[in-house]
Design an enzyme around this catalytic site. Structure first.
Site, PDB file in Angstrom:
ATOM      1  CG  ASP A  90      12.327  85.754-144.596  1.00  0.00           C
ATOM      2  OD1 ASP A  90      12.827  85.113-145.334  1.00  0.00           O
ATOM      3  OD2 ASP A  90      11.147  86.126-144.881  1.00  0.00           O
ATOM      4  CD  GLU A 100      19.651  79.385-146.652  1.00  0.00           C
ATOM      5  OE1 GLU A 100      18.881  78.330-146.846  1.00  0.00           O
ATOM      6  OE2 GLU A 100      20.401  79.681-147.543  1.00  0.00           O
ATOM      7  CD1 TRP A 101      12.876  81.437-148.398  1.00  0.00           C
ATOM      8  CD2 TRP A 101      14.652  82.698-149.212  1.00  0.00           C
ATOM      9  NE1 TRP A 101      12.611  82.892-147.896  1.00  0.00           N
ATOM     10  CE2 TRP A 101      13.670  83.470-148.587  1.00  0.00           C
ATOM     11  CE3 TRP A 101      15.622  83.347-149.701  1.00  0.00           C
ATOM     12  CZ2 TRP A 101      13.853  85.039-148.320  1.00  0.00           C
ATOM     13  CZ3 TRP A 101      15.681  84.511-149.625  1.00  0.00           C
ATOM     14  CH2 TRP A 101      14.925  85.372-149.067  1.00  0.00           C
ATOM     15  N   GLY A 102      16.533  77.467-148.357  1.00  0.00           N
ATOM     16  CA  GLY A 102      17.432  76.385-148.885  1.00  0.00           C
ATOM     17  C   GLY A 102      18.489  76.689-149.717  1.00  0.00           C
ATOM     18  CG  ASP A 123       7.706  82.199-149.701  1.00  0.00           C
ATOM     19  OD1 ASP A 123       8.869  81.671-149.157  1.00  0.00           O
ATOM     20  OD2 ASP A 123       6.969  83.235-149.676  1.00  0.00           O
TER      21      ASP A 123
HETATM   22  C1  GLA Z   1       9.464  85.262-147.239  1.00  0.00           C
HETATM   23  C2  GLA Z   1       8.842  83.813-146.531  1.00  0.00           C
HETATM   24  C3  GLA Z   1       7.722  83.809-146.366  1.00  0.00           C
HETATM   25  C4  GLA Z   1       7.169  84.900-145.672  1.00  0.00           C
HETATM   26  C5  GLA Z   1       7.404  86.305-146.297  1.00  0.00           C
HETATM   27  C6  GLA Z   1       7.146  87.693-145.454  1.00  0.00           C
HETATM   28  O1  GLA Z   1       8.957  85.240-148.416  1.00  0.00           O
HETATM   29  O2  GLA Z   1       9.743  82.945-147.118  1.00  0.00           O
HETATM   30  O3  GLA Z   1       7.618  82.611-145.565  1.00  0.00           O
HETATM   31  O4  GLA Z   1       7.711  85.234-144.114  1.00  0.00           O
HETATM   32  O5  GLA Z   1       8.780  86.303-146.765  1.00  0.00           O
HETATM   33  O6  GLA Z   1       7.350  88.532-146.342  1.00  0.00           O
END
Ligand code: GLA
Length: 383
Positions: free
Chosen positions: A149, A182-184, A204
């Site tokens: 993450d 890293e969410w893009g 997410d």
């Molecule tokens: C981030 C990630 C999620 C999950 C949470 C855990 O938000 O994007 O997929 O792993 O952390 O805390």
């Protein structure tokens, strides 16, 4: 004039060589498994994880191809005096090696979670500064998959942060699928193929058909974020539109079916995120539909592209091996839609949810009614 040396030429060639994909030989098709986060958040324990491994087997999911059992955030509590990461002793009293052994004894694989920054998203210890030590520890436990993450990264540079863990995993000597999360934010599809096997493309997912929160998005919002990304996916390196919400309460059965089908079309990793111990027969049937999973696992590794967009309804297409193509005719709206779409001459058209061959209308058209928040999924073969 000074002559260019062979060494200089070699350096120049290296500097301009295109980035090579990570060659760890893993995830040649999108990884499939289960992850604790979507349903259980921080409420993880060895009891839960073992029960989920058992359920993967008894539900038929293992037979359908699901392999990785991944513990997400909150398994770790501190570091000991030597810097070793310490699993929660209350929740994991037998330790991670014993849990990995249990999962392996079922013919499954074991995944774990950490963070490239100093702390995870739930403020557990991150791997920053401990990358090689952590990777060695994971390998000693028998870890097969790492989700990594991006919380608490302060001023860290993203590519070098993830490259350090890639190198650490390689040095550990154990084959470990590397999942970037890293969410893009920094367009990882442009640089992550040489670092990891998959990379998250968005914030997410949450269990709703269409919604946007501060950090979360619904199924349709995530789908829309994938439109331009098809060219970056392929064997060993996948776009990850996040884990499945199939079977979680915010989605109807039809919405779960559409979500699953779309993720299969997108060549997305299929990480179930529901409680496998007590799912309904309908949800189990969705997660184990082998004809639909075959679209996801097709060896060509193509990601679907949006082929037609009529607003409320769309057609997505994914090229498959064996001169076949999968088409998803998606109704995003709240009302049934009568659709008519030219598919073309075909030897065989199969409806992958009805498990039946169907005939196209005259002229090679698919004509039919598609239920709200649902889709028709067709595999079209030959001319
Ligand atoms: C981030 C990630 C999620 C999950 C949470 C855990 O938000 O994007 O997929 O792993 O952390 O805390």
């Amino acid at each position: 004039m000074k002559k260019t040396s062979l060494l200089q030429v070699a350096c120049l060639l290296l500097a301009f060589a295109p980035a090579r994909a990570l060659e760890n030989g893993l995830a040649q098709t999108p990884p499939m498994g289960w992850n604790s986060w979507n349903k259980f958040g921080c409420n993880v324990s060895e009891k839960l994880i073992k029960e989920m491994a058992d359920a993967l087997v008894t539900s038929g999911m293992k037979d359908a191809g699901y392999q990785y059992v991944v513990i997400d955030d909150c398994w770790q509590v501190s570091r000991d005096g030597e810097g070793n990461i310490v699993p929660d002793p209350q929740r994991f009293p037998s330790g991670m090696k014993a849990l990995a052994d249990y999962i392996h004894s079922k013919g499954l694989k074991f995944g774990i979670y950490s963070d490239a920054g100093t702390g995870t998203c739930q403020d557990r210890p991150g791997s920053r500064g401990y990358e090689f030590q952590d990777a060695r520890q994971y390998a000693a436990w028998g870890v097969d998959y790492l989700k990594y993450d991006w919380c608490n990264h302060s001023t860290q540079e993203v590519k070098s942060s993830y490259s350090t863990m890639r190198d650490a995993l390689k040095a550990s000597g154990r084959p470990i699928v590397f999942s970037l999360c890293e969410w893009g934010e920094e367009a990882p599809w442009k640089w992550a193929a040489e670092i990891g096997n998959l990379w998250r493309t968005t914030g997410d997912i949450t269990d709703c058909w269409s919604c946007t929160g501060q950090y979360t998005r619904g199924v349709m919002e995530i789908l829309d974020a994938e439109v331009e990304l098809w060219e970056y996916a392929g064997p060993g390196h996948w776009n990850d539109p996040d884990m499945l919400e199939v079977g979680n309460p915010g989605l109807s059965v039809e919405e779960s079916r559409a979500h699953f089908s779309l993720w299969c079309m997108l060549a997305a990793p299929l990480m179930a995120g529901n409680d496998l111990r007590n799912m309904s027969a309908e949800i189990r049937e969705i997660l184990t539909n082998k004809e639909v999973i075959a679209v996801n696992q097709d060896p060509l590794g193509h990601q679907a592209a949006k082929y037609r967009d009529y607003g409320d309804w769309q057609v997505w297409s994914k090229e498959l091996s064996g001169h076949s193509t999968a088409y998803a005719v998606l109704n995003r709206s709240d009302k049934p839609k009568e659709v008519s779409e030219y598919i073309g001459p075909a030897k065989k058209v199969r409806d992958l949810w009805k498990h039946a061959d169907i005939a196209l209308a005259e002229g090679g058209y698919f004509r039919g009614s598609v239920a709200p928040h649902s889709l028709v999924l067709l595999k079209v073969s030959g001319e």
